[in-house]
Design a protein around this motif. Structure first.
Motif, PDB file in Angstrom:
ATOM      1  N   PHE A 151      90.197  49.372   4.849  1.00 32.89           N
ATOM      2  CA  PHE A 151      89.134  50.856   5.660  1.00 32.89           C
ATOM      3  C   PHE A 151      87.598  51.118   5.636  1.00 32.89           C
ATOM      4  CE2 PHE A 151      87.498  54.782   6.433  1.00 32.89           C
ATOM      5  CZ  PHE A 151      87.600  55.192   7.464  1.00 32.89           C
ATOM      6  N   ILE A 152      87.714  51.057   4.005  1.00 29.81           N
ATOM      7  CA  ILE A 152      86.094  50.678   3.078  1.00 29.81           C
ATOM      8  C   ILE A 152      85.807  49.244   4.032  1.00 29.81           C
ATOM      9  CG2 ILE A 152      84.646  50.428   1.503  1.00 29.81           C
ATOM     10  CD1 ILE A 152      86.566  52.117   0.910  1.00 29.81           C
ATOM     11  N   ASP A 153      86.044  48.083   3.994  1.00 35.65           N
ATOM     12  CA  ASP A 153      85.856  46.994   4.689  1.00 35.65           C
ATOM     13  C   ASP A 153      85.486  46.804   6.060  1.00 35.65           C
ATOM     14  OD1 ASP A 153      85.214  44.741   3.089  1.00 35.65           O
ATOM     15  OD2 ASP A 153      86.667  43.646   4.573  1.00 35.65           O
ATOM     16  N   ARG A 154      86.278  47.068   6.745  1.00 28.52           N
ATOM     17  CA  ARG A 154      86.608  46.752   8.214  1.00 28.52           C
ATOM     18  C   ARG A 154      86.129  48.213   8.841  1.00 28.52           C
ATOM     19  NH1 ARG A 154      92.819  44.161   8.416  1.00 28.52           N
ATOM     20  NH2 ARG A 154      91.918  42.378   6.461  1.00 28.52           N
ATOM     21  N   LYS A 155      86.682  49.529   8.443  1.00 29.75           N
ATOM     22  CA  LYS A 155      86.387  50.708   9.309  1.00 29.75           C
ATOM     23  C   LYS A 155      84.648  51.240   8.809  1.00 29.75           C
ATOM     24  CE  LYS A 155      90.024  50.409  11.687  1.00 29.75           C
ATOM     25  NZ  LYS A 155      89.618  50.589  12.991  1.00 29.75           N
ATOM     26  N   MET A 156      84.659  51.411   7.707  1.00 33.74           N
ATOM     27  CA  MET A 156      83.324  51.527   7.370  1.00 33.74           C
ATOM     28  C   MET A 156      81.899  50.300   7.140  1.00 33.74           C
ATOM     29  SD  MET A 156      84.520  54.502   4.824  1.00 33.74           S
ATOM     30  CE  MET A 156      82.204  55.233   4.140  1.00 33.74           C
ATOM     31  N   LYS A 157      83.168  49.180   6.713  1.00 28.33           N
ATOM     32  CA  LYS A 157      81.653  48.010   6.645  1.00 28.33           C
ATOM     33  C   LYS A 157      81.153  48.820   5.439  1.00 28.33           C
ATOM     34  CE  LYS A 157      81.800  47.257  11.569  1.00 28.33           C
ATOM     35  NZ  LYS A 157      83.123  46.453  11.340  1.00 28.33           N
ATOM     36  N   VAL A 158      81.262  48.466   4.257  1.00 26.84           N
ATOM     37  CA  VAL A 158      80.648  49.430   3.469  1.00 26.84           C
ATOM     38  C   VAL A 158      81.085  47.886   2.163  1.00 26.84           C
ATOM     39  CG1 VAL A 158      80.509  50.684   0.923  1.00 26.84           C
ATOM     40  CG2 VAL A 158      80.674  51.404   3.604  1.00 26.84           C
ATOM     41  N   ASP A 159      80.458  47.266   1.099  1.00 28.26           N
ATOM     42  CA  ASP A 159      80.631  45.878   0.902  1.00 28.26           C
ATOM     43  C   ASP A 159      80.339  46.444  -0.929  1.00 28.26           C
ATOM     44  OD1 ASP A 159      80.728  43.403  -0.008  1.00 28.26           O
ATOM     45  OD2 ASP A 159      78.821  43.612  -0.016  1.00 28.26           O
ATOM     46  N   ASP A 160      82.238  46.138  -0.698  1.00 31.75           N
ATOM     47  CA  ASP A 160      82.275  46.327  -2.202  1.00 31.75           C
ATOM     48  C   ASP A 160      83.560  45.556  -3.335  1.00 31.75           C
ATOM     49  OD1 ASP A 160      83.041  47.982  -4.653  1.00 31.75           O
ATOM     50  OD2 ASP A 160      84.781  49.160  -4.087  1.00 31.75           O
ATOM     51  N   PRO A 161      82.392  44.417  -3.600  1.00 31.06           N
ATOM     52  CA  PRO A 161      82.727  43.486  -4.117  1.00 31.06           C
ATOM     53  C   PRO A 161      84.383  43.281  -5.176  1.00 31.06           C
ATOM     54  CG  PRO A 161      80.486  43.177  -4.718  1.00 31.06           C
ATOM     55  CD  PRO A 161      81.072  44.555  -4.065  1.00 31.06           C
ATOM     56  N   VAL A 162      83.987  44.461  -5.704  1.00 35.75           N
ATOM     57  CA  VAL A 162      85.207  44.692  -6.894  1.00 35.75           C
ATOM     58  C   VAL A 162      86.471  45.497  -6.550  1.00 35.75           C
ATOM     59  CG1 VAL A 162      83.790  43.622  -8.397  1.00 35.75           C
ATOM     60  CG2 VAL A 162      84.442  46.502  -8.711  1.00 35.75           C
ATOM     61  N   GLY A 163      86.373  46.461  -4.956  1.00 38.41           N
ATOM     62  CA  GLY A 163      86.841  47.538  -4.881  1.00 38.41           C
ATOM     63  C   GLY A 163      87.484  48.986  -5.952  1.00 38.41           C
ATOM     64  N   ALA A 164      85.955  48.556  -6.035  1.00 39.44           N
ATOM     65  CA  ALA A 164      85.781  50.473  -7.129  1.00 39.44           C
ATOM     66  C   ALA A 164      85.866  51.781  -6.069  1.00 39.44           C
ATOM     67  CB  ALA A 164      84.958  49.739  -7.601  1.00 39.44           C
ATOM     68  N   ILE A 165      85.361  51.239  -5.541  1.00 42.01           N
ATOM     69  CA  ILE A 165      84.960  52.895  -4.682  1.00 42.01           C
ATOM     70  C   ILE A 165      86.927  53.171  -4.406  1.00 42.01           C
ATOM     71  CG2 ILE A 165      84.528  54.093  -2.652  1.00 42.01           C
ATOM     72  CD1 ILE A 165      82.693  51.796  -1.959  1.00 42.01           C
ATOM     73  N   SER A 166      87.701  51.756  -4.011  1.00 42.21           N
ATOM     74  CA  SER A 166      89.192  52.540  -3.407  1.00 42.21           C
ATOM     75  C   SER A 166      89.987  52.827  -4.679  1.00 42.21           C
ATOM     76  CB  SER A 166      89.738  51.757  -2.681  1.00 42.21           C
ATOM     77  OG  SER A 166      89.185  51.087  -1.656  1.00 42.21           O
ATOM     78  N   VAL A 167      89.538  51.816  -6.115  1.00 42.20           N
ATOM     79  CA  VAL A 167      90.279  52.100  -6.900  1.00 42.20           C
ATOM     80  C   VAL A 167      90.495  53.401  -7.830  1.00 42.20           C
ATOM     81  CG1 VAL A 167      90.867  51.401  -9.791  1.00 42.20           C
ATOM     82  CG2 VAL A 167      90.669  49.625  -7.376  1.00 42.20           C
ATOM     83  N   HIS A 168      89.075  53.331  -8.195  1.00 41.30           N
ATOM     84  CA  HIS A 168      88.853  54.999  -9.158  1.00 41.30           C
ATOM     85  C   HIS A 168      88.043  56.260  -7.871  1.00 41.30           C
ATOM     86  CE1 HIS A 168      88.768  51.725 -12.779  1.00 41.30           C
ATOM     87  NE2 HIS A 168      87.451  50.602 -11.492  1.00 41.30           N
ATOM     88  N   GLY A 169      87.376  55.364  -6.888  1.00 44.20           N
ATOM     89  CA  GLY A 169      87.123  56.919  -6.366  1.00 44.20           C
ATOM     90  C   GLY A 169      88.281  57.844  -4.825  1.00 44.20           C
ATOM     91  N   VAL A 170      89.498  56.371  -4.791  1.00 44.42           N
ATOM     92  CA  VAL A 170      90.109  57.179  -3.769  1.00 44.42           C
ATOM     93  C   VAL A 170      91.601  56.967  -4.543  1.00 44.42           C
ATOM     94  CG1 VAL A 170      91.619  56.238  -1.956  1.00 44.42           C
ATOM     95  CG2 VAL A 170      89.067  55.877  -1.919  1.00 44.42           C
TER      96      VAL A 170
END
Lengths: 549, 60
Positions: free
Chosen positions: A424-443
């Motif tokens: 979702f963050i990559d394809r819909k929000m188009k926010v670049d998170d090289p390590v997936g930190a937003i998904s792993v830690h935030g979500v």
């Protein structure tokens, strides 16, 4: 014999039988017990310690070590007294808890190494030095900020930590009145670890343990902004986060602030409950990572002109998965250590907490691996690692309040959620998170906070109350909807306050010194332009040789 | 757009805090907090992010 006599005889017989039966049914009244004789100093003076001659021969089986001779005597003229023995018992309890908390804090500190190599491995080789240096120096920058300011804001008004001997000087919280209730906003004791009487053995243990937690939150951000974050901006941003952003929310949740008191003030369960920091540490880090990633923008080449994302593969999956193992190991400090002790106040639940932690991590790894396998045909290694971390992040808040089955459910959901979130963050929000930190830690930090409000089983007992409310933390599925509301208020505070604060702070830093490196430096790789040295100089030599051919 | 998004997100937080005084019912508070949560998500995803995507670096 007349009829009257027969009746009298029958009644007498029945009465005698009933009396005997009753006499058998009732236990004999116990003889009054003699009052126990109080133990006096004279009683313990007779206890012999092993003689010096015996000790000189060594103690291979340990039978002579740790006896009455090792109990500290306060007055050598009086010799050993009952007061000495009782004081030794109290000190032993606090010593056990100090040791436990410090060692688990050391484990959490080692997680910095795990984060460093996970993030570096997921970045390209041309940014290895820069990414490692951010992870290396965030430890020092964060600690400096926290020692100067942050610790006082977070813990300066916590009002005592029973397991660690009180830490009594941490007793001054700035409170405002809202809706007729006290709202704790920030602590006021502990600047430089001296102000307000905080040069104290218990306070030092609290500081060390809380400091490494804070640093974990800071190092999450370096991953999401990697490969394009200006090093100077990183230093300033991390300092501000360690001094203000993190400590403020941590005070509200752990330092006696208003979120923790939603139970006592508004009857919402036991108040906001976050056992080891899914919200305080991981969601704060993950949401700050989101804010920063939005501000600095995506890496060059991450998206095509029509917005389609390109996969930018990390350079070393071996160190990524090794780092995940280091983090999983460190998590045994993160969650069980959050009892702040191994003796007293329900601290024996450390075994349950450790098992919950490992089960959720396992389930998260499986969840992500099978999701990727089914969706893309291969069991993606980096996402399996992120699944393990997602499970660990999610169980962090509920680890002290849930049973093993619920831990597996929480971890499994986290493992799938991290994959969906990355997409979702990559394809819909188009926010670049090289390590997936937003998904792993935030979500998944947010998922962990919510899961307390759903799965807490009401079986934990940390001294009979939590956040000043009697009883055990109990979620919606076990009968307390109010707990879920308290958790959701915490979630909205994270998104609506922490994210906004982080965004505004980092916008200001962007305006003053700029957050993003220039395009030339980014294309070249940040190792030389930002750090002056390549992470892998031999790699470049080899590349040149290949190019020459 | 960014300022508006930040404002909407922050208002979602304020609404959730004010749920504590608007009603004492658990269900009522739950509803208000969920509305606040929705406002936060709209603020971030629907307003801030949408605004950033209009001027995204990859469009240039």
């Amino acid at each position: 014999m007349t009829a009257v006599k027969r009746v009298i005889l029958l009644i007498s017989t029945l009465a005698m039988g009933a009396t005997m039966a009753l006499a058998q049914a009732q236990p004999a009244a116990p003889a009054p017990a003699a009052a126990p004789a109080p133990i006096t100093d004279a009683d313990i003076k007779g206890i012999a310690a092993p003689g010096a001659d015996a000790r000189l021969k060594g103690d291979p089986d340990g039978g002579l070590t740790g006896t009455v001779g090792d109990v500290a005597v306060s007055d050598s003229k009086k010799g050993l007294t009952v007061a000495d023995v009782v004081n030794q018992v109290g000190q032993n309890k606090v010593a056990i808890n100090f040791t436990w908390t410090l060692i688990t804090g050391f484990l959490v500190m080692f997680m910095q190494a795990g984060f460093a190599i996970v993030e570096t491995g997921l970045c390209r080789a041309k940014n290895a030095n820069h990414t490692m240096m951010m992870n290396f120096m965030v430890y020092g920058v964060g600690m400096l900020a926290y020692w100067l300011i942050g610790f006082a804001i977070q813990m300066g008004g916590v009002g005592g930590v029973a397991n660690l001997g009180g830490a009594a000087p941490l007793n001054t919280e700035h409170v405002i009145t809202l809706f007729g209730k006290p709202f704790g906003i920030f602590g006021q004791h502990g600047l430089f670890l001296t102000q307000g009487g905080t040069y104290d053995v218990g306070v030092m243990v609290v500081f060390l343990f809380q400091m490494v937690f804070m640093d974990t939150a800071l190092t999450i951000v370096t991953g999401s902004a990697a490969e394009r974050w200006k090093y100077a901006a990183f230093l300033v941003s991390s300092f501000v986060m360690g001094a203000f952003t993190y400590p403020l929310f941590a005070n509200w949740a752990w330092g006696g602030g208003w979120l923790a008191n939603l139970g006592t003030n508004f009857g919402l369960g036991k108040g906001y409950c976050d056992f080891a920091g899914s919200g305080v540490v991981h969601a704060v880090g993950g949401l700050t990572a989101l804010a920063l990633s939005m501000i600095v923008g995506p890496r060059l080449g991450k998206f095509t002109r029509d917005g389609k994302p390109n996969a930018i593969i990390g350079h070393d999956i071996v160190i990524v998965l090794t780092g995940c193992f280091i983090l999983a190991f460190g998590w045994f400090g993160f969650n069980p250590g959050s009892t702040l002790g191994a003796s007293g106040n329900g601290s024996l639940r450390i075994g349950s907490i450790a098992v919950n932690t490992m089960l959720a991590g396992m389930a998260g790894g499986f969840g992500a691996m099978f999701y990727m396998w089914m969706r893309y045909g291969k069991p993606d290694a980096s996402m399996s690692g992120n699944g393990l971390l997602a499970g660990l992040v999610a169980i962090t808040a509920p680890s002290g309040f849930v049973n093993p089955v619920c831990s597996v459910i929480i971890g499994l959901i986290a493992g799938v959620l991290v994959c969906l979130s990355v997409e979702f963050i990559d394809r819909k929000m188009k926010v670049d998170d090289p390590v997936g930190a937003i998904s792993v830690h935030g979500v998944n930090g947010i998922w962990g906070v919510i899961s307390v409000g759903l799965f807490a089983d009401g079986k934990s007992n940390y001294g009979g109350s939590w956040n000043g409310v009697n009883g055990s933390v109990t979620g919606l599925f076990y009968g307390d909807a109010g707990q879920l509301v308290a958790q959701l208020i915490g979630v909205v505070t994270l998104i609506g306050f922490v994210f906004v604060l982080s965004y505004v702070i980092n916008l200001a830093i962007d305006a003053v010194i700029g957050q993003r490196v220039g395009a030339k430096a980014e294309l070249e790789g940040l190792d030389l332009p930002e750090m002056g040295q390549l992470g892998y100089p031999e790699f470049e030599l080899k590349a040149r040789a290949v190019g020459a051919q | 757009m960014t300022a508006l998004g930040l404002l909407v997100t922050f208002l979602g937080f304020l609404l959730s805090v004010f749920s504590l005084s608007l009603t004492s019912s658990v269900n009522g508070r739950l509803f208000i907090v969920l509305v606040g949560l929705a406002m936060c998500l709209i603020g971030i995803i629907g307003i801030i992010n949408k605004g950033l995507l209009r001027n995204a670096i990859w469009r240039k």
